[in-house]
Design an enzyme around this catalytic site. Structure first.
Site, short mmCIF file in Angstrom:
data_model
loop_
_atom_site.label_atom_id
_atom_site.label_comp_id
_atom_site.label_asym_id
_atom_site.label_seq_id
_atom_site.Cartn_x
_atom_site.Cartn_y
_atom_site.Cartn_z
N SER A 180 0.53 -3.23 -0.76
CA SER A 180 0.43 -1.79 -1.07
C SER A 180 0.79 -1.44 -2.50
CB SER A 180 1.33 -1.00 -0.12
OG SER A 180 0.68 -0.86 1.10
N TYR A 214 -10.58 -1.93 0.50
CA TYR A 214 -9.13 -1.75 0.70
C TYR A 214 -8.43 -3.09 0.98
CZ TYR A 214 -4.78 -0.47 2.96
OH TYR A 214 -3.45 -0.40 3.29
N LYS A 269 -1.89 0.09 -4.47
CA LYS A 269 -2.26 1.51 -4.33
C LYS A 269 -1.95 2.30 -5.60
CE LYS A 269 -1.59 1.12 0.67
NZ LYS A 269 -0.69 1.38 1.82
N VAL A 313 4.04 -4.81 1.75
CA VAL A 313 4.57 -5.62 2.86
C VAL A 313 4.61 -7.11 2.56
CG1 VAL A 313 4.10 -4.01 4.77
CG2 VAL A 313 2.34 -5.65 4.07
N TYR A 335 7.19 4.77 1.72
CA TYR A 335 6.93 5.28 3.08
C TYR A 335 8.09 6.16 3.53
CZ TYR A 335 3.77 1.41 2.50
OH TYR A 335 2.85 0.57 2.00
N1 GLU Z 1 -2.56 -4.20 3.56
C1 GLU Z 1 -1.43 -3.62 4.26
C2 GLU Z 1 -1.90 -2.78 5.40
O1 GLU Z 1 -2.87 -2.08 5.24
C3 GLU Z 1 -0.65 -2.83 3.27
C4 GLU Z 1 0.61 -2.27 3.84
C5 GLU Z 1 1.76 -2.34 2.88
O2 GLU Z 1 1.81 -3.16 1.98
O3 GLU Z 1 2.67 -1.55 3.04
O4 GLU Z 1 -1.36 -2.79 6.45
#
Ligand code: GLU
Length: 313
Positions: free
Chosen positions: A65, A192, A68, A262, A244
């Site tokens: 993530s 994505y 992003k 993650v 988050y």
């Molecule tokens: N590729 C992961 C997902 O979509 C990213 C989540 C993350 O890194 O928090 O679940």
């Protein structure tokens, strides 16, 4: 207060190394569960380009993530403020992959850093492109930010997430049903999943984030990436939404804009001072690197870099 960054991060690394392995590495993307949970790296790059690094800081890991931040920057470059017609700018207070809020809010995700919001941003980045072209553009953009043509996607991670990304398919289909995605769901998710599968080391990541610490201009390459106003605003979103439902806690303990993934990485920005990347795969209950968060808390305390006040006496 000492400003010997190398000594500071070596001390943090030595203190926390015995604790690596705490927390739980993500395994809902099976490929991520194969990573050694004891990996631990830290890299700090200041605005003069001085690199301080320790541990597994040169080993590429799945940035997940953290990507992003880079796709949001790309989308803002392409679509400007109209980006905000597609995603909000408020903390979600929900898990990274929550679907609950989407129904209440008619398919418009709270912010660009939760999964739903990042999927909407991938849709925006795609405009005028095939999925393959959009993926190529994202990789080239990150290479440009880090000034490193060696950065690449890990295809095994992309495949693994495509095979098991049921939640993300649900989120994307849900948004599509509200007319909130322009492109076909499998195309958007293809982009994505590949952006999340970018593999970067702490040093590469800290370089890629340096423009956010330096008013939008990468002091190493001399590239102006975004205006200073946009850099400030991206930092504001990282602070309020980058972890988050643990974003408030990260602001409380660390006091720096940051974005977690993650894969166990965190990119943190000390505006006017430095860009920092840490990596330790074990995650806390909110899906953020457990040891990485503590390392950043220690770094902020030792340097006085929190954006919320003067250095400790
Ligand atoms: N590729 C992961 C997902 O979509 C990213 C989540 C993350 O890194 O928090 O679940």
């Amino acid at each position: 207060m000492t400003t010997d960054l190398q000594a500071i991060i070596e001390e943090i690394h030595a203190t926390l190394s015995p604790r690596t392995g705490e927390g739980k590495a993500a395994d809902y993307i099976p490929e991520l569960a194969n990573v050694d949970p004891k990996k631990f790296g830290i890299a700090v790059i200041d605005l003069e380009g001085r690199v301080s690094k320790v541990g597994d800081c040169d080993e590429p890991f799945s940035i997940q993530s953290i990507s992003k931040v880079f796709t949001l920057t790309l989308a803002l470059g392409k679509h400007g403020e109209t980006t905000w017609n597609r995603v909000g700018r408020e903390p979600s207070g929900s898990a990274f992959n929550s679907i609950v809020q989407l129904e209440h809010e008619n398919g418009k995700p709270r912010n660009p850093f939760i999964n739903a919001g990042a999927i909407a941003i991938s849709d925006l980045v795609m405009s005028g492109h095939t999925p393959r072209e959009a993926i190529g553009e994202i990789v080239r953009f990150v290479q440009y930010l880090a000034d490193d043509a060696g950065i690449a996607i890990d295809p095994a991670v992309a495949r693994s997430e495509t095979a098991t990304g049921f939640r993300n398919f649900a989120l994307a289909n849900f948004m599509k049903s509200f007319g909130k995605l322009t492109h076909p769901v499998d195309h958007v998710l293809g982009v994505y999943f590949h952006q999340c599968a970018l593999a970067m080391s702490c040093v590469q990541l800290a370089r890629a984030g340096l423009f956010l610490a330096a008013n939008g201009k990468n002091p190493l390459s001399g590239h102006t990436v975004v205006s200073s106003q946009r850099a400030r605003r991206i930092n504001a979103l990282m602070l309020t939404c980058g972890h988050y439902d643990g974003s408030g806690d990260f602001a409380y303990h660390v006091g720096l804009p940051g974005k977690s993934g993650v894969g166990g990485g965190i990119l943190a920005v000390a505006p006017g001072r430095a860009s920092v990347a840490v990596w330790s795969p074990g995650l806390n209950a909110n899906g953020n690197s457990l040891i990485g968060s503590i390392a950043l808390e220690m770094l902020a305390a030792k340097t006085g870099w929190s954006i919320f006040g003067a250095p400790h006496a």
